[in-house]
Structures are given as structure tokens and as C-alpha cells.
Design a protein around this motif. Structure first.
Motif, PDB file in Angstrom:
ATOM      1  N   ASP A  20     -89.595   2.415  12.504  1.00 16.32           N
ATOM      2  CA  ASP A  20     -90.686   2.112  11.483  1.00 16.32           C
ATOM      3  C   ASP A  20     -90.450   3.654  10.472  1.00 16.32           C
ATOM      4  O   ASP A  20     -90.548   4.563  11.073  1.00 16.32           O
ATOM      5  CB  ASP A  20     -92.204   1.995  11.985  1.00 16.32           C
ATOM      6  CG  ASP A  20     -93.286   1.978  10.926  1.00 16.32           C
ATOM      7  OD1 ASP A  20     -92.875   2.123   9.704  1.00 16.32           O
ATOM      8  OD2 ASP A  20     -94.126   1.187  11.536  1.00 16.32           O
ATOM      9  N   LYS A  38    -101.416  -3.737  18.582  1.00 18.98           N
ATOM     10  CA  LYS A  38     -99.974  -4.395  18.478  1.00 18.98           C
ATOM     11  C   LYS A  38     -98.917  -3.475  18.698  1.00 18.98           C
ATOM     12  O   LYS A  38     -99.093  -2.185  18.240  1.00 18.98           O
ATOM     13  CB  LYS A  38     -99.909  -4.965  16.893  1.00 18.98           C
ATOM     14  CG  LYS A  38    -100.790  -6.182  16.665  1.00 18.98           C
ATOM     15  CD  LYS A  38    -100.631  -6.915  15.089  1.00 18.98           C
ATOM     16  CE  LYS A  38    -101.719  -7.713  15.032  1.00 18.98           C
ATOM     17  NZ  LYS A  38    -101.195  -8.513  13.659  1.00 18.98           N
ATOM     18  N   ASN A  90     -96.091   1.458  24.060  1.00 17.79           N
ATOM     19  CA  ASN A  90     -96.563   0.412  23.452  1.00 17.79           C
ATOM     20  C   ASN A  90     -97.111  -0.531  24.515  1.00 17.79           C
ATOM     21  O   ASN A  90     -98.160  -1.645  24.165  1.00 17.79           O
ATOM     22  CB  ASN A  90     -95.241  -0.418  23.075  1.00 17.79           C
ATOM     23  CG  ASN A  90     -94.909  -0.216  21.626  1.00 17.79           C
ATOM     24  OD1 ASN A  90     -95.761  -0.111  20.944  1.00 17.79           O
ATOM     25  ND2 ASN A  90     -93.658   0.430  21.507  1.00 17.79           N
ATOM     26  N   ILE A 108     -95.573  -1.328  18.409  1.00 19.31           N
ATOM     27  CA  ILE A 108     -95.105  -0.344  17.130  1.00 19.31           C
ATOM     28  C   ILE A 108     -93.636  -0.139  17.472  1.00 19.31           C
ATOM     29  O   ILE A 108     -93.418   0.418  18.297  1.00 19.31           O
ATOM     30  CB  ILE A 108     -95.873   0.862  16.770  1.00 19.31           C
ATOM     31  CG1 ILE A 108     -97.480   0.547  16.643  1.00 19.31           C
ATOM     32  CG2 ILE A 108     -95.375   1.499  15.719  1.00 19.31           C
ATOM     33  CD1 ILE A 108     -98.063   1.719  16.530  1.00 19.31           C
ATOM     34  N   TYR A 109     -92.635  -0.460  16.503  1.00 25.04           N
ATOM     35  CA  TYR A 109     -91.242  -0.207  16.677  1.00 25.04           C
ATOM     36  C   TYR A 109     -90.937   1.184  16.018  1.00 25.04           C
ATOM     37  O   TYR A 109     -90.796   1.195  14.961  1.00 25.04           O
ATOM     38  CB  TYR A 109     -90.448  -1.344  16.000  1.00 25.04           C
ATOM     39  CG  TYR A 109     -88.832  -1.354  16.615  1.00 25.04           C
ATOM     40  CD1 TYR A 109     -88.579  -0.270  17.255  1.00 25.04           C
ATOM     41  CD2 TYR A 109     -88.288  -2.464  16.198  1.00 25.04           C
ATOM     42  CE1 TYR A 109     -87.289  -0.156  17.549  1.00 25.04           C
ATOM     43  CE2 TYR A 109     -86.991  -2.198  16.691  1.00 25.04           C
ATOM     44  CZ  TYR A 109     -86.509  -1.241  17.406  1.00 25.04           C
ATOM     45  OH  TYR A 109     -85.184  -1.166  17.975  1.00 25.04           O
ATOM     46  N   PHE A 110     -91.495   2.256  16.928  1.00 26.60           N
ATOM     47  CA  PHE A 110     -91.792   3.389  16.413  1.00 26.60           C
ATOM     48  C   PHE A 110     -90.307   4.087  15.697  1.00 26.60           C
ATOM     49  O   PHE A 110     -90.329   4.897  14.658  1.00 26.60           O
ATOM     50  CB  PHE A 110     -91.861   4.413  17.695  1.00 26.60           C
ATOM     51  CG  PHE A 110     -93.257   4.385  17.994  1.00 26.60           C
ATOM     52  CD1 PHE A 110     -94.565   4.959  17.320  1.00 26.60           C
ATOM     53  CD2 PHE A 110     -93.607   3.668  19.290  1.00 26.60           C
ATOM     54  CE1 PHE A 110     -95.696   4.989  18.103  1.00 26.60           C
ATOM     55  CE2 PHE A 110     -95.223   3.494  19.807  1.00 26.60           C
ATOM     56  CZ  PHE A 110     -96.089   4.156  18.874  1.00 26.60           C
ATOM     57  N   TRP A 127     -93.371   6.298  11.039  1.00 29.25           N
ATOM     58  CA  TRP A 127     -93.413   6.833  12.649  1.00 29.25           C
ATOM     59  C   TRP A 127     -92.156   7.538  13.072  1.00 29.25           C
ATOM     60  O   TRP A 127     -92.227   8.498  13.761  1.00 29.25           O
ATOM     61  CB  TRP A 127     -93.700   5.523  13.532  1.00 29.25           C
ATOM     62  CG  TRP A 127     -95.044   5.044  13.519  1.00 29.25           C
ATOM     63  CD1 TRP A 127     -95.612   4.063  13.024  1.00 29.25           C
ATOM     64  CD2 TRP A 127     -96.272   5.750  14.084  1.00 29.25           C
ATOM     65  NE1 TRP A 127     -96.904   3.926  13.248  1.00 29.25           N
ATOM     66  CE2 TRP A 127     -97.356   4.887  13.909  1.00 29.25           C
ATOM     67  CE3 TRP A 127     -96.457   7.071  14.899  1.00 29.25           C
ATOM     68  CZ2 TRP A 127     -98.426   5.239  14.254  1.00 29.25           C
ATOM     69  CZ3 TRP A 127     -97.772   7.239  15.244  1.00 29.25           C
ATOM     70  CH2 TRP A 127     -98.792   6.464  15.052  1.00 29.25           C
ATOM     71  N   PRO A 177     -90.423  -1.418  21.871  1.00 29.03           N
ATOM     72  CA  PRO A 177     -91.673  -2.359  21.571  1.00 29.03           C
ATOM     73  C   PRO A 177     -91.896  -3.427  22.675  1.00 29.03           C
ATOM     74  O   PRO A 177     -93.021  -4.156  22.555  1.00 29.03           O
ATOM     75  CB  PRO A 177     -91.316  -2.841  20.212  1.00 29.03           C
ATOM     76  CG  PRO A 177     -89.913  -2.855  20.050  1.00 29.03           C
ATOM     77  CD  PRO A 177     -89.345  -1.387  21.053  1.00 29.03           C
TER      78      PRO A 177
END
Length: 324
Positions: free
Chosen positions: A180, A173, A164, A175-177, A183, A158
Motif C-alpha cells: 500500500d 480490515k 493484522n 491492511i497490506y502494509f 503505508w 495481511p
């Protein structure tokens, strides 16, 4: 005086015994003829016997309250208590659900991606471009999930990740894949496709090369387009290979990919990413609950065997070639 049905039964048993003896004699004769070839196979047999069959005795700890100091023989039997505890544990229900969801999605997308790539490569007539595409798609297969996991972490970071950075450049914005839950599973599917699609397409390309080119020529004369030839000729011609590979993949339905998930997951995505294999690793080796983790692993393998037998039977029932 002997009864006719008794004579018939005795004759039937005699014929069955003679047939069995005949098959055994033929088998021994073939082994003698191929003794040099069998000698080459001997190291493989020894390897599997020592490292795969002898350790199966350790499965008995699934039915015991295993204590390291007492050993397998000295630990007390507790029957199916570990299995009873397993089915009444929320964490096991969660990992079973996650395993089935992730494996089902991989079967739907990852397994079919190899077939799709093989069909696409078969339609490319420029040999040099075709070889370049094949080489690029094969390369990730030779990278371990430790390396691929590190690449994914860097790409999806991120703070400094390329993905990102593009999102932020477009006004979105970060995203902390990998942390999350919404995701994490898509990341697993996409990364698995990238890693395995090229290698998975090899066997289908080999099967496609075995299709008689005259069939395609006849279809072209009849006015069939590319998609029609794929649907009416290519896919039916390699259907047996597709079925066999599908049986193998369904047999691995309970695996879901330990190496991949172990290198990508974290406690924040346990709810959707924790599978049976990672759960067994964590409970068995980290918490040292060997009996319970062995019971979970045994349950997983039993379900995998049942799925292979079921799918093979269904394939044979519908006229397709199964494993046997």
C-alpha cells in the motif's frame, strides 16, 4: 631598477615557499618518527587504493556509450548525453523525489531518535534496568536487513501477520502494509528506527558522560527540573557532536537505505518507494544499461559531496565545530 611592488611580490612568494618547505619537512620528520604506526596502516591504504580509488576510472563510462565487448577504452565518448537523458526521464525525477522524501523523513525521525534515546537513558538511575534497555535497543543493529525484512513481512502479512490479526480482532480490515503506497513509507521509518536507534545513541551517551556532573548539581541547587537541565545543559554540551553527526547524515541524504528498501519494496510501491540506488540497480544490472546507471550514480554522489561541503560551511559560519 626593480620596482618596490615587484620586490614585495617576490618576497611574499619566497616566504610562502619557505613556509611550505618547512611544513613538508615537519611532515616528513613526523612520518619517520611514526614509521611503525604507518606500517600498520599500510594494509588499509592498499585496500582503499585497490578497491576504492582504482575503480573510480570506471566512472568514465558515464560519458560513454559503454559496450561490454569493446571495454571501457574501446567504447565511444558521448559526452553528457546520459545526463541529458537522465534529466528528461520521468522515472529519474520520480526516484529523485522519493529519495529526498524518504531521506528527509529519516533525518527528521531516525536521526533524532538516537538523541532522544540517549537523553532518556541518561535520566535512568537504575543501572540494571538501564543496561537491559541498552542491550535490547542495540540488538537489532546486528541483524542484516535480509533478516529484518523477513521479520517485517511476517509481522505485517495481511493473512497471518500479528499486526493484522490485532487489527481484525478489534473489528478492522486487514491492511497490506508493504503493498500500500500510503503505508509503505511509515513502515520504512518505523523499521529503521527500530534497527538503528540503539546503535545511534551510543555516541551521544558517550558525549553526555563527558559533561561535568557539578554543572547538574549547581542547576539542581538553583531549582532546575529534569527538562530544564536537558534543554539548558545536556543539549548545549553535546551540540558539537550533534552537528558533526548531522553533517554525516546529510552527506548520506541521497542514499535513503538501499538494503532496507530492496528487501521490502515491490512493483506496487515503486511510485513512492523506488529510490536512486534501487533504480540504478534495476537499470544497470537487470537492464544492462551500464552507462546510464553510472551517470545516475555519479550525479547522486556529486550531490552528496556538495551537501557535506555546504552543511560543514554553514556549521562553521554559525560558530559550531564542523568536520574541518
Amino acid at each position: 631598477m626593480s620596482k618596490p611592488w615587484a620586490i614585495t611580490r617576490e618576497n611574499g612568494k619566497l616566504r610562502h615557499k619557505n613556509a611550505a618547505n618547512s611544513r613538508l619537512a615537519v611532515f616528513i620528520k613526523e612520518c619517520r618518527k611514526s614509521k611503525l604506526l604507518l606500517l600498520f596502516l599500510l594494509p588499509a591504504f592498499v585496500w582503499y587504493f585497490i578497491f576504492y580509488y582504482i575503480p573510480m576510472y570506471g566512472l568514465t563510462i558515464a560519458f560513454k556509450d559503454f559496450q561490454i565487448m569493446d571495454g571501457i577504452l574501446g567504447s565511444p565518448w558521448i559526452g553528457f548525453e546520459n545526463f541529458n537523458q537522465m534529466f528528461h526521464t520521468y522515472e529519474f525525477i520520480r526516484v529523485l523525489r522519493n529519495t529526498l522524501i524518504i531521506s528527509g523523513l529519516k533525518l527528521l525521525f531516525v536521526y533524532t531518535s538516537g538523541i532522544v534515546l540517549a537523553l532518556v537513558l541518561n535520566e535512568i538511575f537504575h543501572d540494571k534496568f538501564k543496561k537491559i534497555v541498552q542491550t535490547i535497543s542495540y540488538l537489532p543493529h546486528f541483524l542484516s536487513w535480509v533478516i529484518i525484512g523477513s521479520i517485517m513481512i511476517e509481522l505485517l502479512s495481511p493473512v497471518s501477520g500479528l499486526v493484522n490479526n490485532i487489527i481484525k480482532a478489534l473489528g478492522g480490515k486487514a491492511i497490506y502494509f508493504l503493498a500500500d503506497p500510503n503505508w509503505f513509507i511509515p513502515v520504512l521509518i518505523v523499521s529503521d528506527i527500530w534497527q538503528s536507534v540503539g546503535w545511534g545513541s551510543i555516541i551521544y551517551l558517550a558525549a553526555i558522560t563527558g559533561v561535568d556532573p557539578q554543572i547538574y548539581e549547581s542547576a539542581t541547587i538553583d531549582g532546575a527540573g529534569r527538562f530544564t537541565k536537558i534543554w539548558r545543559i545536556t543539549l548545549p554540551s553535546i551540540m558539537n557532536v550533534i552537528i558533526i553527526m548531522m553533517i554525516f547524515n546529510i552527506g548520506n541524504l541521497m542514499n535513503a537505505g538501499f538494503d532496507q528498501i530492496f528487501n521490502l519494496y515491490n512493483p506496487r510501491v515503486y511510485e513512492v518507494g523506488d529510490i536512486i540506488d534501487t533504480y540504478v540497480y534495476r537499470v544497470g544490472l537487470t537492464q544492462m544499461n551500464y552507462s546510464f546507471s553510472t551517470a545516475v550514480g555519479l550525479f547522486k554522489n556529486a550531490i552528496g559531496l556538495a551537501l557535506v561541503l555546504l552543511v560543514n560551511r554553514v556549521a562553521n559560519r554559525f560558530g559550531q565545530t564542523g568536520l574541518w
